[in-house]
Scaffold this motif. Structure first.
Motif, PDB file in Angstrom:
ATOM      1  N   LEU A  21       0.825  -1.204   0.000  1.00  0.00           N
ATOM      2  CA  LEU A  21       0.000   0.000   0.000  1.00  0.00           C
ATOM      3  C   LEU A  21       0.864   1.261   0.000  1.00  0.00           C
ATOM      4  CD1 LEU A  21      -2.783  -1.058   2.522  1.00  0.00           C
ATOM      5  CD2 LEU A  21      -2.962  -0.908   0.030  1.00  0.00           C
ATOM      6  N   ALA A  22       1.956   1.234   0.741  1.00  0.00           N
ATOM      7  CA  ALA A  22       2.858   2.388   0.780  1.00  0.00           C
ATOM      8  C   ALA A  22       3.481   2.628  -0.590  1.00  0.00           C
ATOM      9  CB  ALA A  22       3.937   2.179   1.827  1.00  0.00           C
ATOM     10  N   LYS A  23       3.894   1.558  -1.250  1.00  0.00           N
ATOM     11  CA  LYS A  23       4.482   1.695  -2.591  1.00  0.00           C
ATOM     12  C   LYS A  23       3.455   2.225  -3.586  1.00  0.00           C
ATOM     13  CE  LYS A  23       8.062  -1.780  -2.061  1.00  0.00           C
ATOM     14  NZ  LYS A  23       8.506  -3.126  -2.423  1.00  0.00           N
ATOM     15  N   ALA A  24       2.206   1.755  -3.498  1.00  0.00           N
ATOM     16  CA  ALA A  24       1.157   2.240  -4.400  1.00  0.00           C
ATOM     17  C   ALA A  24       0.869   3.714  -4.160  1.00  0.00           C
ATOM     18  CB  ALA A  24      -0.113   1.409  -4.228  1.00  0.00           C
ATOM     19  N   ALA A  25       0.832   4.120  -2.908  1.00  0.00           N
ATOM     20  CA  ALA A  25       0.588   5.526  -2.583  1.00  0.00           C
ATOM     21  C   ALA A  25       1.761   6.395  -3.018  1.00  0.00           C
ATOM     22  CB  ALA A  25       0.341   5.682  -1.086  1.00  0.00           C
ATOM     23  N   HIS A  26       2.973   5.889  -2.844  1.00  0.00           N
ATOM     24  CA  HIS A  26       4.165   6.649  -3.222  1.00  0.00           C
ATOM     25  C   HIS A  26       4.255   6.841  -4.739  1.00  0.00           C
ATOM     26  CE1 HIS A  26       8.169   8.267  -2.784  1.00  0.00           C
ATOM     27  NE2 HIS A  26       8.591   7.451  -3.722  1.00  0.00           N
ATOM     28  N   ALA A  27       3.722   5.892  -5.490  1.00  0.00           N
ATOM     29  CA  ALA A  27       3.771   5.972  -6.947  1.00  0.00           C
ATOM     30  C   ALA A  27       2.910   7.119  -7.487  1.00  0.00           C
ATOM     31  CB  ALA A  27       3.331   4.648  -7.560  1.00  0.00           C
ATOM     32  N   ARG A  28       1.946   7.563  -6.705  1.00  0.00           N
ATOM     33  CA  ARG A  28       1.103   8.693  -7.110  1.00  0.00           C
ATOM     34  C   ARG A  28       1.803   9.993  -6.714  1.00  0.00           C
ATOM     35  NH1 ARG A  28      -4.261   7.903  -8.289  1.00  0.00           N
ATOM     36  NH2 ARG A  28      -4.747   9.941  -7.425  1.00  0.00           N
ATOM     37  N   SER A  29       1.529  11.032  -7.451  1.00  0.00           N
ATOM     38  CA  SER A  29       2.168  12.314  -7.143  1.00  0.00           C
ATOM     39  C   SER A  29       1.344  13.171  -6.189  1.00  0.00           C
ATOM     40  CB  SER A  29       2.424  13.083  -8.442  1.00  0.00           C
ATOM     41  OG  SER A  29       1.188  13.322  -9.106  1.00  0.00           O
ATOM     42  N   ASP A  30       0.200  12.661  -5.739  1.00  0.00           N
ATOM     43  CA  ASP A  30      -0.651  13.416  -4.814  1.00  0.00           C
ATOM     44  C   ASP A  30      -0.034  13.458  -3.421  1.00  0.00           C
ATOM     45  OD1 ASP A  30      -2.422  13.508  -6.926  1.00  0.00           O
ATOM     46  OD2 ASP A  30      -3.684  11.891  -6.150  1.00  0.00           O
ATOM     47  N   PHE A  31      -0.325  14.530  -2.696  1.00  0.00           N
ATOM     48  CA  PHE A  31       0.101  14.633  -1.312  1.00  0.00           C
ATOM     49  C   PHE A  31      -1.085  14.306  -0.416  1.00  0.00           C
ATOM     50  CE2 PHE A  31       3.104  17.400  -3.470  1.00  0.00           C
ATOM     51  CZ  PHE A  31       4.291  16.932  -2.942  1.00  0.00           C
ATOM     52  N   PHE A  32      -0.824  13.668   0.703  1.00  0.00           N
ATOM     53  CA  PHE A  32      -1.874  13.335   1.649  1.00  0.00           C
ATOM     54  C   PHE A  32      -1.806  14.316   2.809  1.00  0.00           C
ATOM     55  CE2 PHE A  32      -0.802   9.441  -0.539  1.00  0.00           C
ATOM     56  CZ  PHE A  32      -2.048   8.941  -0.878  1.00  0.00           C
ATOM     57  N   ASP A  33      -2.900  14.951   3.095  1.00  0.00           N
ATOM     58  CA  ASP A  33      -2.915  15.891   4.201  1.00  0.00           C
ATOM     59  C   ASP A  33      -3.987  15.551   5.228  1.00  0.00           C
ATOM     60  OD1 ASP A  33      -5.095  16.501   2.679  1.00  0.00           O
ATOM     61  OD2 ASP A  33      -4.622  18.625   2.451  1.00  0.00           O
ATOM     62  N   TYR A  34      -4.439  14.300   5.223  1.00  0.00           N
ATOM     63  CA  TYR A  34      -5.432  13.867   6.191  1.00  0.00           C
ATOM     64  C   TYR A  34      -5.289  12.371   6.426  1.00  0.00           C
ATOM     65  CZ  TYR A  34      -7.866  12.071   2.114  1.00  0.00           C
ATOM     66  OH  TYR A  34      -8.168  11.382   0.972  1.00  0.00           O
ATOM     67  N   VAL A  35      -5.892  11.901   7.500  1.00  0.00           N
ATOM     68  CA  VAL A  35      -5.920  10.476   7.818  1.00  0.00           C
ATOM     69  C   VAL A  35      -7.376  10.047   7.820  1.00  0.00           C
ATOM     70  CG1 VAL A  35      -5.413   8.723   9.552  1.00  0.00           C
ATOM     71  CG2 VAL A  35      -3.825  10.623   9.206  1.00  0.00           C
ATOM     72  N   CYS A  36      -7.665   8.972   7.122  1.00  0.00           N
ATOM     73  CA  CYS A  36      -9.037   8.501   7.022  1.00  0.00           C
ATOM     74  C   CYS A  36      -9.053   6.983   7.183  1.00  0.00           C
ATOM     75  CB  CYS A  36      -9.623   8.896   5.669  1.00  0.00           C
ATOM     76  SG  CYS A  36     -11.342   8.444   5.487  1.00  0.00           S
ATOM     77  N   VAL A  37     -10.081   6.443   7.796  1.00  0.00           N
ATOM     78  CA  VAL A  37     -10.161   4.993   7.997  1.00  0.00           C
ATOM     79  C   VAL A  37     -10.674   4.273   6.759  1.00  0.00           C
ATOM     80  CG1 VAL A  37     -10.449   5.176  10.483  1.00  0.00           C
ATOM     81  CG2 VAL A  37     -12.471   5.147   9.007  1.00  0.00           C
ATOM     82  N   GLU A  38     -11.207   5.006   5.784  1.00  0.00           N
ATOM     83  CA  GLU A  38     -11.729   4.406   4.572  1.00  0.00           C
ATOM     84  C   GLU A  38     -10.658   4.354   3.488  1.00  0.00           C
ATOM     85  OE1 GLU A  38     -15.314   6.334   3.360  1.00  0.00           O
ATOM     86  OE2 GLU A  38     -16.159   6.252   5.371  1.00  0.00           O
ATOM     87  N   THR A  39     -10.713   3.323   2.664  1.00  0.00           N
ATOM     88  CA  THR A  39      -9.763   3.165   1.566  1.00  0.00           C
ATOM     89  C   THR A  39     -10.143   4.104   0.426  1.00  0.00           C
ATOM     90  OG1 THR A  39      -9.498   0.839   2.131  1.00  0.00           O
ATOM     91  CG2 THR A  39      -8.754   1.513  -0.048  1.00  0.00           C
ATOM     92  N   PRO A  40      -9.191   4.916  -0.069  1.00  0.00           N
ATOM     93  CA  PRO A  40      -9.505   5.785  -1.201  1.00  0.00           C
ATOM     94  C   PRO A  40      -9.870   4.943  -2.432  1.00  0.00           C
ATOM     95  CG  PRO A  40      -7.349   6.308  -0.279  1.00  0.00           C
ATOM     96  CD  PRO A  40      -7.826   5.073   0.390  1.00  0.00           C
TER      97      PRO A  40
END
Length: 51
Positions: A21-40
């Motif tokens: 999951l970390a690798k998949a998120a890192h592959a995107r250029s979006d920045f995360f500025d929140y924490v959510c319990v739901e899967t994007p």
């Protein structure tokens, strides 16, 4: 606001799901500025492969 919070170090090699999951998120250029319990929606496919 959290009622309870803790952080634990788990080596990436010991947690394949989190590593993937970390690798998949890192592959995107979006920045995360929140924490959510739901899967994007964009990550749902990766999550379904891990279950």
């Amino acid at each position: 606001m959290f009622d309870n919070f803790s952080i634990s170090h788990i080596p990436r090699g010991s947690n394949c799901r989190a590593d993937c999951l970390a690798k998949a998120a890192h592959a995107r250029s979006d920045f995360f500025d929140y924490v959510c319990v739901e899967t994007p929606a964009w990550l749902a496919h990766v999550v379904s492969l891990l279950e």
